[in-house]
Scaffold this motif. Structure first.
Motif, PDB file in Angstrom:
ATOM      1  N   ARG A 161       0.944  -1.387   0.401  1.00  0.00           N
ATOM      2  CA  ARG A 161       0.166  -0.100  -0.330  1.00  0.00           C
ATOM      3  C   ARG A 161       0.530   1.375   0.210  1.00  0.00           C
ATOM      4  O   ARG A 161       0.732   2.076  -0.734  1.00  0.00           O
ATOM      5  N   ASP A 162       2.498   1.216   0.952  1.00  0.00           N
ATOM      6  CA  ASP A 162       2.702   2.079   0.995  1.00  0.00           C
ATOM      7  C   ASP A 162       3.579   2.767  -0.953  1.00  0.00           C
ATOM      8  O   ASP A 162       4.028   4.181  -0.812  1.00  0.00           O
ATOM      9  N   ILE A 163       4.320   1.802  -1.479  1.00  0.00           N
ATOM     10  CA  ILE A 163       4.589   1.848  -2.686  1.00  0.00           C
ATOM     11  C   ILE A 163       3.889   2.633  -3.749  1.00  0.00           C
ATOM     12  O   ILE A 163       3.392   2.844  -4.312  1.00  0.00           O
ATOM     13  N   ILE A 164       2.303   1.335  -3.582  1.00  0.00           N
ATOM     14  CA  ILE A 164       1.222   2.134  -4.737  1.00  0.00           C
ATOM     15  C   ILE A 164       0.963   3.412  -3.982  1.00  0.00           C
ATOM     16  O   ILE A 164       0.538   4.476  -5.190  1.00  0.00           O
ATOM     17  N   HIS A 165       1.034   4.176  -3.409  1.00  0.00           N
ATOM     18  CA  HIS A 165       0.204   5.266  -3.298  1.00  0.00           C
ATOM     19  C   HIS A 165       1.558   6.205  -3.226  1.00  0.00           C
ATOM     20  O   HIS A 165       1.698   7.197  -3.915  1.00  0.00           O
ATOM     21  N   ARG A 166       3.286   5.934  -2.651  1.00  0.00           N
ATOM     22  CA  ARG A 166       3.428   6.683  -3.117  1.00  0.00           C
ATOM     23  C   ARG A 166       3.789   6.844  -4.647  1.00  0.00           C
ATOM     24  O   ARG A 166       3.921   7.994  -5.036  1.00  0.00           O
ATOM     25  N   ILE A 167       3.550   5.960  -5.440  1.00  0.00           N
ATOM     26  CA  ILE A 167       3.436   6.020  -6.542  1.00  0.00           C
ATOM     27  C   ILE A 167       2.636   7.331  -7.813  1.00  0.00           C
ATOM     28  O   ILE A 167       3.085   7.170  -8.582  1.00  0.00           O
ATOM     29  N   SER A 168       1.350   6.167  -7.043  1.00  0.00           N
ATOM     30  CA  SER A 168       0.585   7.412  -7.444  1.00  0.00           C
ATOM     31  C   SER A 168       0.496   9.051  -6.911  1.00  0.00           C
ATOM     32  O   SER A 168      -0.127   9.701  -8.217  1.00  0.00           O
ATOM     33  N   ASP A 169       1.208   9.178  -6.016  1.00  0.00           N
ATOM     34  CA  ASP A 169       1.645  10.693  -6.133  1.00  0.00           C
ATOM     35  C   ASP A 169       2.420  11.372  -6.260  1.00  0.00           C
ATOM     36  O   ASP A 169       2.264  12.273  -6.696  1.00  0.00           O
ATOM     37  N   ARG A 170       3.245  10.342  -7.119  1.00  0.00           N
ATOM     38  CA  ARG A 170       4.742  10.963  -7.948  1.00  0.00           C
ATOM     39  C   ARG A 170       5.001  11.369  -9.318  1.00  0.00           C
ATOM     40  O   ARG A 170       4.614  12.195  -9.548  1.00  0.00           O
ATOM     41  N   PHE A 171       4.150   9.890  -9.485  1.00  0.00           N
ATOM     42  CA  PHE A 171       4.421   9.485 -10.962  1.00  0.00           C
ATOM     43  C   PHE A 171       3.074   8.307 -11.754  1.00  0.00           C
ATOM     44  O   PHE A 171       3.812   7.233 -11.348  1.00  0.00           O
ATOM     45  N   PRO A 172       1.819   8.707 -11.913  1.00  0.00           N
ATOM     46  CA  PRO A 172       1.268   7.255 -11.941  1.00  0.00           C
ATOM     47  C   PRO A 172       1.820   6.589 -12.698  1.00  0.00           C
ATOM     48  O   PRO A 172       1.716   7.143 -14.625  1.00  0.00           O
ATOM     49  N   VAL A 173       1.923   4.748 -13.113  1.00  0.00           N
ATOM     50  CA  VAL A 173       2.363   4.344 -13.943  1.00  0.00           C
ATOM     51  C   VAL A 173       1.496   2.883 -13.771  1.00  0.00           C
ATOM     52  O   VAL A 173       1.380   2.399 -12.749  1.00  0.00           O
ATOM     53  N   HIS A 174       2.183   2.285 -13.914  1.00  0.00           N
ATOM     54  CA  HIS A 174       1.179   0.718 -14.622  1.00  0.00           C
ATOM     55  C   HIS A 174       2.264   0.022 -13.337  1.00  0.00           C
ATOM     56  O   HIS A 174       3.315  -0.311 -13.380  1.00  0.00           O
ATOM     57  N   VAL A 175       1.563  -0.779 -12.570  1.00  0.00           N
ATOM     58  CA  VAL A 175       2.296  -1.649 -10.854  1.00  0.00           C
ATOM     59  C   VAL A 175       1.845  -2.946 -11.715  1.00  0.00           C
ATOM     60  O   VAL A 175       0.481  -3.082 -11.283  1.00  0.00           O
ATOM     61  N   ILE A 176       2.429  -3.664 -11.608  1.00  0.00           N
ATOM     62  CA  ILE A 176       2.157  -5.028 -10.940  1.00  0.00           C
ATOM     63  C   ILE A 176       3.323  -6.196 -10.267  1.00  0.00           C
ATOM     64  O   ILE A 176       3.928  -6.038 -10.072  1.00  0.00           O
ATOM     65  N   VAL A 177       2.010  -6.958  -9.139  1.00  0.00           N
ATOM     66  CA  VAL A 177       1.871  -7.072  -8.073  1.00  0.00           C
ATOM     67  C   VAL A 177       2.754  -8.898  -8.023  1.00  0.00           C
ATOM     68  O   VAL A 177       2.030  -9.584  -8.486  1.00  0.00           O
ATOM     69  N   TRP A 178       3.000  -9.222  -8.116  1.00  0.00           N
ATOM     70  CA  TRP A 178       3.793 -10.751  -8.054  1.00  0.00           C
ATOM     71  C   TRP A 178       3.783 -11.186  -6.321  1.00  0.00           C
ATOM     72  O   TRP A 178       4.359 -10.506  -5.543  1.00  0.00           O
ATOM     73  N   PRO A 179       2.638 -11.693  -6.417  1.00  0.00           N
ATOM     74  CA  PRO A 179       2.422 -11.803  -4.315  1.00  0.00           C
ATOM     75  C   PRO A 179       3.459 -12.748  -3.848  1.00  0.00           C
ATOM     76  O   PRO A 179       3.357 -14.433  -4.590  1.00  0.00           O
TER      77      PRO A 179
END
Length: 523
Positions: A161-179
């Motif tokens: 959640r911290d990573i996605i939130h930070r990326i969305s605030d700075r420069f929204p790009v496509h994020v793929i999560v491998w659990p």
């Protein structure tokens, strides 16, 4: 404990306060043990506190003991503690009444061997480093503006959640999560499989290929982060064609994946900041550069037009060019006469204030000789006082140093004493030489101003019966007994007189005294 503890009226059992019990236990522990040597494994060490002190624990397979190293001792340690390292600590046992804990105040540390995990970790680190997997030359730069970011972490934790939130605030790009599981026995296999899986993604799979990978996990102990020290994880990251950012643990934690990754981030949020720039900053920078470009073009055009107008004007005339220097010259010339007059007046006043006479020179000569004699009398006393001071220091040091050290310091003191004696002799000789030079100069000046130099040129000094010099012929009466002094001696004579007196010289109007050059002070 207090001298008279309070007792309950219904019982004869002594009543103590918590502070009294804690203080008694503290004194008992410190008196019973004193200095001890404790062997154990360092646990919970995170480096020195902001105050400079270090707090951690020593443990073995059955017990745990708190430990502290004060700032003054920590800065002098030759061997610093490390997490998981087995050490032998020397110090004092004491208690901390504020939390009813006992602890060891460490004064020195020596290694006793590494713990099992740390030994395995160091061995694995040396093996992989020998293969060149940690070399900086093989690490790649991160893309400036990635379009897709792959994240290897737990899908349910706060890290993603911290990573996605930070990326969305700075420069929204496509994020793929491998659990993956980030703690446990399967962590190494799952993380290495995730890294290899991201590298196998292509257009044929229907998923966009990531431009950068982030392997992230929150902080924890060495055991919690052990899966990221797995050799399979290190080799998978080293073989990855996609740049990898390691964000495992806190800033003070480290794992083998941190050494092999292309970049290491102190936190998962920091990894997101490394992966993408700030879009708003980029837009502002582009707008700012565009405005600067337009302004530079406008200013350059205006500057060229101004330069053309300046070249079109006629050159100034010679009078205009020389007007300011000519004015400064005229002002300086007008001030020069006044300055010369004022300087001459100051020199005249200084010269008139100078009073030189044989009596003054003799007094100054006597004063110089007196000061020289006084300095010569004081120097031996000062030298003896310095010698006594050094001897007293040697006597004081003799009580608290070893015979070998005492002999060394005595030899050193003797060398310093010789130096002081030599410097004292040189100082005495220098001061006496300076005093002699001043006295010689005063004697020469006295001889120059003495009337005897006039007698050497053939003149004579005529004195009356009262030994006072006679300056005029009108002061000499017939029959007056005279004493005539020559350069080589004196003789007596009687004034004969012929009844004729030389007329007094005609009086001339007084004029200003001639200007005399200022010779300055002779002392």
């Amino acid at each position: 404990m207090t001298d008279q503890p309070q007792t309950d009226s219904s019982s004869n059992v002594a009543e103590f306060s918590v502070s009294e019990i804690s203080g008694a236990l503290k004194r008992m522990v410190e008196d019973a043990f004193g200095h001890v040597r404790v062997r154990g494994e360092v646990s919970g060490y995170r480096g020195p506190h902001s105050s400079g002190h270090a707090y951690f624990a020593l443990k073995d397979d059955r017990a745990r003991m708190e430990a502290v190293i004060w700032r003054g001792v920590f800065s002098k340690l030759k061997f610093l503690p490390q997490e998981g390292l087995e050490i032998i600590a020397t110090g004092k046992l004491t208690t901390y009444p504020g939390s009813s804990k006992y602890q060891i105040v460490i004064e020195s540390i020596e290694p006793a061997g590494a713990g099992a995990l740390m030994a395995l970790l160091e061995e694995r680190k040396r093996k992989l480093a020998a293969e060149g997997l940690f070399d900086d030359a093989r690490k790649r730069a991160l893309p400036y503006m990635p379009r897709v970011i792959g994240v290897v972490t737990s899908p349910t934790g706060a890290v993603i959640r911290d990573i996605i939130h930070r990326i969305s605030d700075r420069f929204p790009v496509h994020v793929i999560v491998w659990p993956v599981r980030v703690q446990g026995e399967t962590t190494g296999d799952e993380v290495s499989a995730a890294v290899r899986g991201f590298n196998t993604i292509s257009e044929s799979t229907g998923l966009p290929r990531p431009d950068v990978l982030i392997v992230a996990r929150g902080g924890g102990s060495l055991e919690d982060l052990w899966g990221f020290n797995d050799e399979a994880v290190v080799r998978a990251v080293a073989a990855s064609e996609i740049p990898v950012i390691s964000a495992v643990g806190h800033e003070t934690d480290w794992t083998l994946i941190d050494l092999v990754a292309d970049r290491r981030a102190p936190t998962p949020t920091g990894a997101a900041e490394m992966a993408v720039p700030v879009k708003a900053d980029l837009e502002a920078a582009v707008a700012r550069l565009s405005a600067r470009l337009k302004g530079a073009i406008s200013r350059e055009g205006e500057r060229k037009r101004q330069a053309l107008r300046s070249l079109a004007r006629a050159l100034p005339s010679a009078d205009q060019l020389l007007a300011l220097p000519r004015r400064r010259f005229d002002e300086a010339a007008s001030r020069l006469g006044r300055a010369l007059t004022a300087a001459t007046q100051r020199k005249r006043l200084t010269f008139n204030a100078l009073r030189l006479s044989p009596a003054t020179l003799e007094r100054r000569l006597a004063e110089t000789g007196r000061r020289a004699a006084l300095s010569g009398e004081r120097l031996p006393g000062v030298f003896l006082a310095m010698v006594r001071g050094q001897r007293n220091r040697f006597d004081r040091d003799a009580a608290r140093i070893t015979p070998a050290a005492l002999n060394q310091r005595i030899a050193h003191g003797r060398e310093r004493l010789k130096v002081i004696e030599h410097r004292s002799d040189m100082l005495i000789a220098t001061r006496l030489e300076r005093a002699g030079q001043k006295r010689t100069q005063a004697e020469r000046l006295l001889e120059t101003l003495s009337y005897r130099a006039v007698l050497d040129r053939g003149f004579a000094l005529v004195r009356g019966p009262d030994s006072e010099p006679l300056k005029r012929a009108s002061d000499i009466q017939p029959g007056l007994e005279l004493q005539i002094e020559f350069a080589d001696g004196s003789t007596r004579a009687i004034a004969a007189g012929d009844g004729h007196k030389s007329p007094p010289p005609p009086r001339t109007p007084k004029s200003a005294p001639p200007k005399k050059q200022d010779q300055g002070s002779l002392f």
